[in-house]
Design a protein around this motif. Structure first.
Motif, PDB file in Angstrom:
ATOM      1  N   LYS A  34      15.730   6.028 -34.759  1.00 64.47           N
ATOM      2  CA  LYS A  34      14.692   7.003 -34.425  1.00 64.47           C
ATOM      3  C   LYS A  34      15.071   7.774 -33.389  1.00 64.47           C
ATOM      4  O   LYS A  34      14.951   8.921 -33.085  1.00 64.47           O
ATOM      5  N   LEU A  35      15.495   6.788 -32.274  1.00 64.63           N
ATOM      6  CA  LEU A  35      15.713   7.716 -30.842  1.00 64.63           C
ATOM      7  C   LEU A  35      16.658   8.541 -30.822  1.00 64.63           C
ATOM      8  O   LEU A  35      16.760   9.629 -30.470  1.00 64.63           O
ATOM      9  N   ASP A  36      17.869   8.254 -31.731  1.00 61.46           N
ATOM     10  CA  ASP A  36      19.142   9.173 -31.793  1.00 61.46           C
ATOM     11  C   ASP A  36      18.578  10.291 -32.864  1.00 61.46           C
ATOM     12  O   ASP A  36      19.353  11.306 -32.426  1.00 61.46           O
ATOM     13  N   SER A  37      17.686  10.293 -33.601  1.00 65.72           N
ATOM     14  CA  SER A  37      17.234  11.117 -34.495  1.00 65.72           C
ATOM     15  C   SER A  37      16.440  12.169 -33.491  1.00 65.72           C
ATOM     16  O   SER A  37      16.636  13.354 -33.758  1.00 65.72           O
ATOM     17  N   ASP A  38      15.539  11.502 -32.737  1.00 60.82           N
ATOM     18  CA  ASP A  38      14.937  12.734 -32.054  1.00 60.82           C
ATOM     19  C   ASP A  38      15.701  13.090 -31.006  1.00 60.82           C
ATOM     20  O   ASP A  38      15.362  14.297 -30.503  1.00 60.82           O
ATOM     21  N   TYR A  39      16.677  12.585 -30.142  1.00 64.01           N
ATOM     22  CA  TYR A  39      17.471  12.968 -29.201  1.00 64.01           C
ATOM     23  C   TYR A  39      18.852  12.603 -29.559  1.00 64.01           C
ATOM     24  O   TYR A  39      19.552  11.908 -29.158  1.00 64.01           O
ATOM     25  N   PRO A  40      19.443  13.816 -30.221  1.00 65.36           N
ATOM     26  CA  PRO A  40      20.771  13.729 -30.787  1.00 65.36           C
ATOM     27  C   PRO A  40      21.827  13.449 -29.836  1.00 65.36           C
ATOM     28  O   PRO A  40      21.726  13.960 -28.667  1.00 65.36           O
ATOM     29  N   GLY A  41      22.681  12.309 -29.812  1.00 69.26           N
ATOM     30  CA  GLY A  41      23.774  12.117 -29.020  1.00 69.26           C
ATOM     31  C   GLY A  41      23.590  10.741 -28.221  1.00 69.26           C
ATOM     32  O   GLY A  41      24.443  10.183 -27.699  1.00 69.26           O
ATOM     33  N   ILE A  42      22.260  10.506 -28.071  1.00 62.49           N
ATOM     34  CA  ILE A  42      21.925   9.210 -27.218  1.00 62.49           C
ATOM     35  C   ILE A  42      22.380   8.023 -27.543  1.00 62.49           C
ATOM     36  O   ILE A  42      22.714   7.189 -27.088  1.00 62.49           O
ATOM     37  N   GLY A  43      22.214   7.796 -29.128  1.00 63.90           N
ATOM     38  CA  GLY A  43      22.738   6.735 -29.656  1.00 63.90           C
ATOM     39  C   GLY A  43      24.270   6.240 -29.623  1.00 63.90           C
ATOM     40  O   GLY A  43      24.515   5.350 -28.967  1.00 63.90           O
ATOM     41  N   ALA A  44      24.905   7.341 -29.271  1.00 63.18           N
ATOM     42  CA  ALA A  44      26.333   7.319 -29.130  1.00 63.18           C
ATOM     43  C   ALA A  44      26.675   6.713 -27.759  1.00 63.18           C
ATOM     44  O   ALA A  44      27.797   5.917 -27.293  1.00 63.18           O
ATOM     45  N   ARG A  45      25.697   6.936 -26.762  1.00 60.77           N
ATOM     46  CA  ARG A  45      25.884   6.233 -25.473  1.00 60.77           C
ATOM     47  C   ARG A  45      25.424   4.890 -25.273  1.00 60.77           C
ATOM     48  O   ARG A  45      25.867   4.257 -24.265  1.00 60.77           O
ATOM     49  N   ILE A  46      24.649   4.645 -26.233  1.00 57.66           N
ATOM     50  CA  ILE A  46      24.055   3.146 -26.246  1.00 57.66           C
ATOM     51  C   ILE A  46      24.785   2.303 -27.286  1.00 57.66           C
ATOM     52  O   ILE A  46      25.077   1.125 -26.815  1.00 57.66           O
ATOM     53  N   LEU A  47      25.481   2.813 -28.396  1.00 54.21           N
ATOM     54  CA  LEU A  47      26.022   1.841 -29.375  1.00 54.21           C
ATOM     55  C   LEU A  47      27.547   2.372 -29.150  1.00 54.21           C
ATOM     56  O   LEU A  47      27.691   3.787 -29.014  1.00 54.21           O
ATOM     57  N   ASP A  48      28.299   1.402 -29.643  1.00 52.27           N
ATOM     58  CA  ASP A  48      29.891   1.666 -29.581  1.00 52.27           C
ATOM     59  C   ASP A  48      30.203   2.397 -30.982  1.00 52.27           C
ATOM     60  O   ASP A  48      29.353   2.219 -32.077  1.00 52.27           O
ATOM     61  N   GLU A  49      31.345   2.595 -31.173  1.00 50.51           N
ATOM     62  CA  GLU A  49      32.141   3.000 -32.816  1.00 50.51           C
ATOM     63  C   GLU A  49      31.470   2.033 -33.820  1.00 50.51           C
ATOM     64  O   GLU A  49      31.386   2.649 -34.905  1.00 50.51           O
ATOM     65  N   SER A  50      31.545   0.731 -33.471  1.00 48.94           N
ATOM     66  CA  SER A  50      31.186  -0.366 -34.691  1.00 48.94           C
ATOM     67  C   SER A  50      29.861  -0.351 -34.765  1.00 48.94           C
ATOM     68  O   SER A  50      29.409  -1.353 -35.718  1.00 48.94           O
ATOM     69  N   GLY A  51      28.750   0.280 -33.984  1.00 48.68           N
ATOM     70  CA  GLY A  51      27.504  -0.120 -34.081  1.00 48.68           C
ATOM     71  C   GLY A  51      26.785  -0.906 -33.167  1.00 48.68           C
ATOM     72  O   GLY A  51      25.962  -1.251 -33.404  1.00 48.68           O
ATOM     73  N   LYS A  52      27.625  -1.442 -32.235  1.00 52.20           N
ATOM     74  CA  LYS A  52      27.163  -2.489 -31.498  1.00 52.20           C
ATOM     75  C   LYS A  52      26.893  -2.074 -29.781  1.00 52.20           C
ATOM     76  O   LYS A  52      27.393  -0.963 -29.567  1.00 52.20           O
ATOM     77  N   ILE A  53      25.904  -2.858 -29.238  1.00 52.35           N
ATOM     78  CA  ILE A  53      25.616  -2.258 -28.022  1.00 52.35           C
ATOM     79  C   ILE A  53      26.544  -2.388 -26.983  1.00 52.35           C
ATOM     80  O   ILE A  53      27.585  -3.367 -27.157  1.00 52.35           O
ATOM     81  N   ARG A  54      26.686  -1.084 -26.508  1.00 48.22           N
ATOM     82  CA  ARG A  54      28.094  -1.096 -25.644  1.00 48.22           C
ATOM     83  C   ARG A  54      28.279  -2.258 -24.382  1.00 48.22           C
ATOM     84  O   ARG A  54      27.134  -2.756 -24.089  1.00 48.22           O
ATOM     85  N   ARG A  55      29.305  -2.712 -24.143  1.00 51.30           N
ATOM     86  CA  ARG A  55      29.548  -3.790 -23.273  1.00 51.30           C
ATOM     87  C   ARG A  55      28.813  -3.486 -21.967  1.00 51.30           C
ATOM     88  O   ARG A  55      28.179  -4.596 -21.398  1.00 51.30           O
ATOM     89  N   PHE A  56      28.791  -2.359 -21.389  1.00 50.57           N
ATOM     90  CA  PHE A  56      28.118  -2.162 -20.264  1.00 50.57           C
ATOM     91  C   PHE A  56      26.686  -1.786 -20.311  1.00 50.57           C
ATOM     92  O   PHE A  56      26.293  -0.988 -19.334  1.00 50.57           O
ATOM     93  N   VAL A  57      26.014  -1.736 -21.316  1.00 51.93           N
ATOM     94  CA  VAL A  57      24.605  -1.426 -21.515  1.00 51.93           C
ATOM     95  C   VAL A  57      23.982  -2.646 -21.922  1.00 51.93           C
ATOM     96  O   VAL A  57      24.252  -3.462 -22.747  1.00 51.93           O
TER      97      VAL A  57
END
Length: 91
Positions: A34-57
């Motif tokens: 929902k956050l990424d839907s409301d604020y496009p692009g933010i999800g890619a900064r939190i989740l990696d390409e495989s949909g997991k939480i990024r290592r340094f977040v």
């Protein structure tokens, strides 16, 4: 379910400068979608390409680090605060 999401300074360009935004969802995964839907692009900064939480977040639901809970399936009860915290390195 309505929750509050604390946004780190580095990601506030996505939220118009807001340090905290409202979110919705039964789980962390739902809230982030929902956050990424409301604020496009933010999800890619939190989740990696495989949909997991990024290592340094780090993400907390309430006081609990989701890496030691149920990960993206961690429940997000009504009114809980979710904190997104980028890891800090130094040397």
């Amino acid at each position: 379910m309505s929750v509050s999401v604390r946004i780190p300074t580095i990601l506030r360009t996505y939220t118009g400068g807001n340090a905290e935004v409202s979110g919705e969802g039964a789980t962390l995964r739902d809230v982030l979608a929902k956050l990424d839907s409301d604020y496009p692009g933010i999800g890619a900064r939190i989740l990696d390409e495989s949909g997991k939480i990024r290592r340094f977040v780090n993400v907390y639901v309430g006081e609990e680090d989701v890496r030691f809970a149920e990960g993206l399936d961690t429940p997000a009860p009504e009114g809980v605060q979710i904190s997104i915290i980028p890891a800090v390195a130094g040397g």
